[in-house]
Design a protein around this motif. Sequence first.
Motif, mmCIF file in Angstrom:
data_model
loop_
_atom_site.group_PDB
_atom_site.id
_atom_site.type_symbol
_atom_site.label_atom_id
_atom_site.label_comp_id
_atom_site.label_asym_id
_atom_site.label_seq_id
_atom_site.Cartn_x
_atom_site.Cartn_y
_atom_site.Cartn_z
ATOM 1 N N VAL A 153 57.986 47.499 99.993
ATOM 2 C CA VAL A 153 56.845 46.177 99.765
ATOM 3 C C VAL A 153 55.838 45.476 100.983
ATOM 4 O O VAL A 153 55.114 44.461 100.862
ATOM 5 C CB VAL A 153 57.258 45.392 98.065
ATOM 6 N N ALA A 154 57.837 44.884 101.473
ATOM 7 C CA ALA A 154 57.102 43.982 102.171
ATOM 8 C C ALA A 154 56.731 44.572 103.804
ATOM 9 O O ALA A 154 55.629 43.461 104.012
ATOM 10 C CB ALA A 154 58.503 43.860 102.987
ATOM 11 N N LEU A 155 56.704 45.552 104.006
ATOM 12 C CA LEU A 155 55.326 46.133 105.090
ATOM 13 C C LEU A 155 54.419 46.051 104.178
ATOM 14 O O LEU A 155 52.886 45.404 105.053
ATOM 15 C CB LEU A 155 55.359 47.225 105.558
ATOM 16 N N VAL A 177 58.043 36.287 98.038
ATOM 17 C CA VAL A 177 57.338 35.920 99.580
ATOM 18 C C VAL A 177 56.245 35.199 98.852
ATOM 19 O O VAL A 177 56.195 34.074 99.718
ATOM 20 C CB VAL A 177 56.142 37.314 99.406
ATOM 21 N N ILE A 178 56.206 34.997 97.289
ATOM 22 C CA ILE A 178 55.360 33.949 96.717
ATOM 23 C C ILE A 178 56.182 32.819 96.757
ATOM 24 O O ILE A 178 56.176 31.204 97.587
ATOM 25 C CB ILE A 178 55.357 34.471 95.540
ATOM 26 N N ALA A 197 54.131 36.592 108.784
ATOM 27 C CA ALA A 197 55.100 36.508 109.112
ATOM 28 C C ALA A 197 55.690 36.118 108.528
ATOM 29 O O ALA A 197 56.791 36.189 108.443
ATOM 30 C CB ALA A 197 55.127 35.001 109.905
ATOM 31 N N ALA A 198 55.720 35.401 106.632
ATOM 32 C CA ALA A 198 56.942 35.709 105.898
ATOM 33 C C ALA A 198 57.276 36.718 105.639
ATOM 34 O O ALA A 198 58.391 37.926 105.187
ATOM 35 C CB ALA A 198 56.472 34.738 104.526
ATOM 36 N N ALA A 199 55.783 37.708 105.756
ATOM 37 C CA ALA A 199 56.165 38.932 105.083
ATOM 38 C C ALA A 199 57.490 39.843 106.313
ATOM 39 O O ALA A 199 57.852 41.084 106.396
ATOM 40 C CB ALA A 199 55.148 39.777 104.388
ATOM 41 N N LEU A 200 56.981 39.509 107.196
ATOM 42 C CA LEU A 200 57.013 40.260 108.143
ATOM 43 C C LEU A 200 58.911 39.998 108.901
ATOM 44 O O LEU A 200 59.392 41.095 108.935
ATOM 45 C CB LEU A 200 56.907 40.543 110.122
ATOM 46 N N GLY A 212 64.498 33.302 102.027
ATOM 47 C CA GLY A 212 63.336 33.288 102.326
ATOM 48 C C GLY A 212 62.707 32.562 103.787
ATOM 49 O O GLY A 212 63.657 31.649 103.584
ATOM 50 N N PRO A 213 62.175 32.612 104.306
ATOM 51 C CA PRO A 213 61.700 32.744 105.796
ATOM 52 C C PRO A 213 60.820 31.493 105.583
ATOM 53 O O PRO A 213 60.134 31.539 104.797
ATOM 54 C CB PRO A 213 60.472 33.873 106.326
ATOM 55 N N GLY A 214 60.900 30.305 106.068
ATOM 56 C CA GLY A 214 60.258 29.062 106.047
ATOM 57 C C GLY A 214 59.566 29.133 107.408
ATOM 58 O O GLY A 214 59.804 29.959 108.615
#
Length: 433
Positions: free
Chosen positions: A297-299, A353-354, A170-173, A7-9
């Motif tokens: 889904v992320a895109l 992402v959530i 940004a998290a999704a990217l 998970g990106p922070g």
Amino acid sequence: MSVDTTGPGLEPPPEDAPAEAATDTAATRIDDASPLLHDRRLLAFFTSRTLTAFASQMQAVAVGWEIYALTGRPLSLGLVGLAQFLPVFSLVFIAGHAVDRFDRRRIAMICQLIEAAGAATLAVGAAMGWLTPLAIYALVAVFGAARTFEGPSLQALLPGLVPPERFSRAAALSSSLFQTATIIGPALGGLLYGVGASVAYAAVACAFLAAAVAMSTIPRPARREHRPAADLAAVFGGIAFLRKRPEILGAISLDLFAVLLGGATALLPVYARDILHAGPIGLGLLRAAPAIGALGVALWLARHPIAGRAGPKMFGAVALFGVATIVFALSTSVAVSVFALAILGAADVVSVVIRSTLIQLRTPDEMRGRVAAVNLLFIGSSNQLGEFESGTLAALIGPVNAALLGGIGTLLVCAAGMKLFPSLRRLDRIEAG
């Protein structure tokens, strides 16, 4: 549910960051994820993280295939997961405390250099013929120790590069780039392993080295005003914080048990060789399939972030993860297996992402390293323990039954989570404090 490891922070922007949201033009740019890549610091971070993911996926394919070829036992695949988990369990709280006290960029870079050295050792061992199962377990433990520090560093570092209003995109990217690497990495890892194990490991070493170089180009951040004390209360501060935020604790716990029970991906070498008869290249395709679904889904989420009903959407994603695991468990077709794994990955990225957005936007900067460490312990280690659980069950009751039970267990966890964490079930907007 992912290897997020995901998970990106994100942190609040530095004080000298331009206030782009103050103009209509900037507000328009916020609606598009692509300008995020125009920031050199952010581009360097994404490059480093993507290369690390790319290297890790290539390594996972090579190590999984080699250890199973050397031993012929599904339990050996579980022991690989256990070897990665033990360093996490031993060091994670120390790692989180260090991330909140010291230069997060430098910690990540040192860890990537250690991983490059470990992969180079695997390459030499494979070329010279002394790479035994015990040596592989030992080197995998080194990787686990390095990632125990690297994971929280990356999660806590990214927020300082992006304004809060751009976080969700940004998290999704970041997840999109991660999933792209997860698609290419396993496929290339399987292909290179077909050429030679030492070739695959050498490529892994080069990718980790390039990641460290990219990380070194990020300017050193300003010294943080609030640094945790060097005492036990500060070291375990992440746990105390999460006890006061049930929606975050619920999201982390839901992923913990879902991944722990639904870790069918640990059995991919068994499925590729003994059930689907797909070979190492087929193994790479199977490992890439979840990332293919996750990437799509992320895109979508990078342009259409989750605006409401975040809690119900997370529970729905976990349930879909369980159903996809069941379909994969019962499949004897490569095409059906790839499709089920793609759906599994698509569901997973919604949860990732959530969860990552909840953690980063509702955690103060001075706590991000320690909270990220708890997240790593719950989520990252659940991947390794999930591998151990799946490998052990497969040895006892067979791989199909093990994967099937994992999918059913995920559905039961989802139902229990809805009852145990009502605040998460009712969660609407993830950005709200």
